[in-house]
Design an enzyme around this catalytic site. Structure first.
Site, short mmCIF file in Angstrom:
data_model
loop_
_atom_site.label_atom_id
_atom_site.label_comp_id
_atom_site.label_asym_id
_atom_site.label_seq_id
_atom_site.Cartn_x
_atom_site.Cartn_y
_atom_site.Cartn_z
N HIS A 1 0.81 -1.22 0.00
CA HIS A 1 0.00 0.00 0.00
C HIS A 1 0.84 1.26 0.00
O HIS A 1 0.38 2.30 -0.47
CB HIS A 1 -0.95 0.02 1.20
CG HIS A 1 -2.13 -0.88 1.02
ND1 HIS A 1 -2.08 -2.20 1.33
CD2 HIS A 1 -3.36 -0.64 0.53
CE1 HIS A 1 -3.25 -2.75 1.04
NE2 HIS A 1 -4.05 -1.83 0.55
N GLY A 2 2.01 1.19 0.53
CA GLY A 2 2.81 2.42 0.52
C GLY A 2 4.10 2.27 1.27
O GLY A 2 4.26 1.37 2.11
#
Lengths: 305, 480
Positions: free
Chosen positions: B326-327
């Site tokens: 996701h990041g």
């Protein structure tokens, strides 16, 4: 075969959406036209402008006036309003019009007249006053907010039905304010150091002269009014340049039009809600002074009707 | 181009018209048209990054062909390794370079050694995490012999860049989507109409729910030290619905648009907030990513086979990698770690597959037990979402600490400003609850509502986009 049916169904749905909007528009227009623009027979002074006059001129004290100022109203809307109000109320013989440093500058066009949020919210209220060319102007400049404004028509119909519509004075009214944001507003103002080039807005200039010319033709006395502004604002060099520009515009173009300039009027901090808007107390003081000045200088005979 | 923009409102009907009326006689021409339309759609943001998609597509197309030609296991492994290296290398550079550099610098400085590595000013190409995983699924499936490689270059390029799902999924498997580009698409009225309904509901979730929640979430998370405990709970609650509305809304629009073009994409969200345990939640939330990790990571490393220690290790790996996907921030890793912690107990008790049906199936209301289970699962996810949203782990911990302050039982500040958004969330939850056994919330059957009522409902939802829509925001998952 399926695709044709799908396109037809989609078009039917689109037509249903348009139909709801058109019906709402017709309903809104009919509803506000019943008694929407009619004011009391003794009210012969019309006050128009933006938030400056909206918060500053108390028409409950100024008994023969009606304040239809509205936040973020440009001269475009004031022109629409004065035309219709005069048409429906022939007794109107004086117009008090907000006139301050920001009203005619091009840098405020995007902030007020062409601001998508304002177009969207004002569109549903003012559509009834607009001509096709006014509509075309917005559609050309900002089509999306216009579409959003149209889609909000049914919401406005519901509001009219629930709240009794025009009694709410959607066209604008005096707004007494108890807000006290002066200190934080001053802080923010001091931090804002954006230098802007000063230029007249051609659109607003033209709308402004439309108002002046309309009033001349219809024997309406125009009094330009600037409401009190806090000293911190006035001590700003850039703002002063805006005022200089305003004064030179007035001197050169508005011969014979009365301008009551209260920008530098001394009024205590407790009368401000923020750096350029008065609160309820300020509005009361200012309105009393305004009535006195108009009466003592006989700017208009309308004051004592 | 954003789905909730005027540009897309113009782009979609034009593309639809050319697709069905001009290029419909030949699949190859239709595919060429889809590639052009998809590149236009993607290039609207930043045309420079088109080179990345083209490069990535070309690498995997070539590797796929070479895999079919070679029987030598070593060569085949080398080809697979090349695909992984190129795809994950690009993803790693654009998405994780700065994270690793900063983490190394921090780690060294923790031990008293200063190193002078510099982070770069890198712009993350929109959707890179999504199309990278999609192309990887192709190469891995070809390598494993689950899928025959294609020699149809255009169809492959169209598969990688298919505009409805290019930037935020669903992450399609090559086995499902690629074959659809080989066959002539036929227009189905029922599918298209239902697709339109799905688009409408997706827009509602994005524009009305997510964008309104975003306004409050930003205020509350950015000023959390000054907020009361109850306001912070409300902030987390709003974020739970912002991310759900935003991402499931996007997926609904993507699936709906695909259906207009005769494609069938996998379901990506199945009403996850009605889950009775965290395992069920993960079977219903971002299904395409969860199943991707299950098939290409979890099962290859052993899955639920082996001893308890292995199972626990594998669960941690899949959730932490999922968080990291996701990041490039420790907050996402902690979010993944927390979800692993939630999941492990029910897996060890062998209860992770007890809730495979829809909650309260055939009934209007859930039982008290089911209601409690749903609320408990929602609260667990709420806690994890705080880490997902907070800018740093420290901020997330302080946010949670501040929730349990003296003001926990106070009335949230400015509650009246939030009431409308809360009412809209309740409306969405109500409609989704009624429709929870369907593929999407507006999948109405003819006997459910009479036509005039159905149309009135669709009109009301359409107008609500304009009446209650929040200020336009980017889709959250574009940044992943």
């Amino acid at each position: 075969m399926g695709i044709k049916k799908f396109v037809i169904t989609s078009l039917k749905f689109l037509i249903a959406v348009i139909l709801v909007c058109v019906l709402s528009f017709l309903f809104n227009s009919a509803y506000v036209n019943i008694r929407g623009y009619e004011i009391e027979p003794h009210q012969n002074i019309l006050i128009l402008g933006d938030s400056h006059t909206e918060y500053a001129v108390d028409d409950t004290i100024f008994t023969n006036s009606v304040n239809l100022s509205h936040s973020a109203d440009s001269y475009f809307y004031s022109y629409l309003k004065v035309k219709r109000m005069k048409q429906e109320n022939p007794q109107i013989d004086t117009l008090l019009l907000a006139f301050s440093n920001h009203n005619l500058l091009s840098q405020y066009d995007e902030r007020w007249l062409l601001n998508p949020l304002h177009i969207k919210s004002k569109f549903r209220i003012y559509t009834d006053l607009m001509s096709f060319s006014d509509f075309g102007f917005f559609l050309k400049s900002k089509p999306m907010p216009v579409l959003q404004g149209i889609m909000e028509m049914p919401k406005y119909s519901i509001k009219l039905l629930l709240k009794g519509g025009i009694k709410e004075r959607d066209l604008g009214s005096f707004k007494p304010s108890e807000r006290n944001k002066l200190a934080e507003n001053i802080e923010r103002f001091k931090k804002d150091s954006n230098k802007r080039t000063l230029k007249y807005s051609e659109i607003e200039k033209s709308n402004f002269f439309n108002i002046i010319n309309f009033c001349k033709k219809n024997d309406i006395t125009v009094i330009l009014v600037s409401t009190p502004i806090h000293k911190v604002y006035l001590s700003n060099e850039d703002k002063m340049k805006e005022f200089e520009l305003l004064y030179s515009f007035y001197d050169s173009k508005l011969n014979g039009v009365t301008f009551l300039d209260y920008s530098f009027y001394n009024i205590p901090d407790s009368c401000y809600q923020d750096i350029n808007h008065l609160n309820r107390k300020g509005a009361q003081k200012f309105t009393e002074q305004l009535i006195n000045d108009i009466r003592s200088n006989s700017y208009t005979s309308a004051i004592d009707k | 181009m954003l789905f909730n923009s005027a540009d897309f409102a113009i782009f979609l009907p034009i593309t639809f018209f050319f697709y069905w009326y001009v290029t419909h006689k030949n699949v190859a021409i239709q595919n060429v048209f889809l590639v052009v339309a998809s590149y236009l759609f993607y290039g609207w943001w930043d045309p420079r990054f088109l080179t990345l998609i083209i490069f990535s597509s070309f690498v995997d197309y070539s590797i796929g062909l070479n895999l079919s030609k070679s029987g030598n296991p070593k060569v085949r492994k080398a080809l697979l390794f090349t695909s992984l290296l190129v795809n994950l290398g690009l993803l790693g550079f654009f998405k994780y370079y700065n994270f690793f550099v900063d983490s190394f610098v921090d780690a060294f400085s923790f031990f008293g050694r200063e190193i002078g590595a510099q982070s770069l000013n890198i712009i993350l190409p929109v959707g890179i995490s999504f199309y990278t995983f999609q192309t990887l699924s192709y190469t891995i499936d070809v390598y494993k012999g689950k899928l025959k490689p294609t020699n149809n270059l255009i169809a492959f390029f169209a598969f990688v860049s298919f505009f409805p799902q290019l930037v935020a999924g669903p992450i399609e498997r090559a086995t499902n989507l690629l074959p659809q580009f080989f066959n002539k698409r036929t227009f189905s009225y029922t599918n298209a109409v239902d697709g339109m309904r799905q688009i409408l509901w997706g827009l509602f979730k994005k524009v009305v729910i997510a964008d309104n929640c975003a306004k409050f979430v930003n205020i509350i998370f950015e000023n959390y030290p000054e907020q009361s405990g109850s306001t912070l709970i409300l902030g987390a609650f709003f974020f739970a619905f912002q991310i759900y509305g935003d991402f499931s809304g996007y997926s609904d629009i993507a699936i709906g648009v695909s259906r207009l073009f005769g494609f069938s994409l996998m379901q990506n969200f199945a009403f996850p907030y009605f889950s009775r345990d965290i395992a069920e939640f993960w079977r219903r939330w971002h299904i395409s990513l969860s199943s991707w990790f299950r098939d290409y990571l979890y099962i290859p490393i052993g899955g639920s086979k082996g001893g308890k220690l292995n199972k626990v290790r594998n669960v941690f790996i899949i959730f932490i990698v999922s968080g990291f996907w996701h990041g490039a921030n420790w907050t996402f890793i902690i979010w993944g770690f927390l979800n692993a912690l939630y999941f492990i107990p029910i897996m060890l008790l062998n209860k992770n597959r007890i809730n495979t049906d829809s909650v309260a199936e055939g009934k209007l209301f859930p039982s008290l037990k089911e209601l409690f289970q749903m609320l408990f699962t929602f609260l667990l996810t709420l806690l994890a979402w705080i880490f997902f949203r907070a800018p740093s782990v420290t901020d997330a911990i302080r946010y949670i600490e501040n929730i349990f302050s003296d003001s926990f039982f106070s009335i949230p500040s400015a509650l009246n400003e939030w009431l409308l958004t809360i009412a809209l969330i309740i409306f969405m939850v109500f409609v989704e609850w009624i429709q929870r056994s369907k593929k999407h919330a507006l999948e109405l059957e003819h006997n459910q509502l009479k036509k005039p009522l159905r149309w009135a409902f669709y009109l009301a939802v359409t107008f609500s986009l304009f009446w209650f829509g929040g200020a336009q925001q980017d889709f959250i998952y574009f940044q992943f």
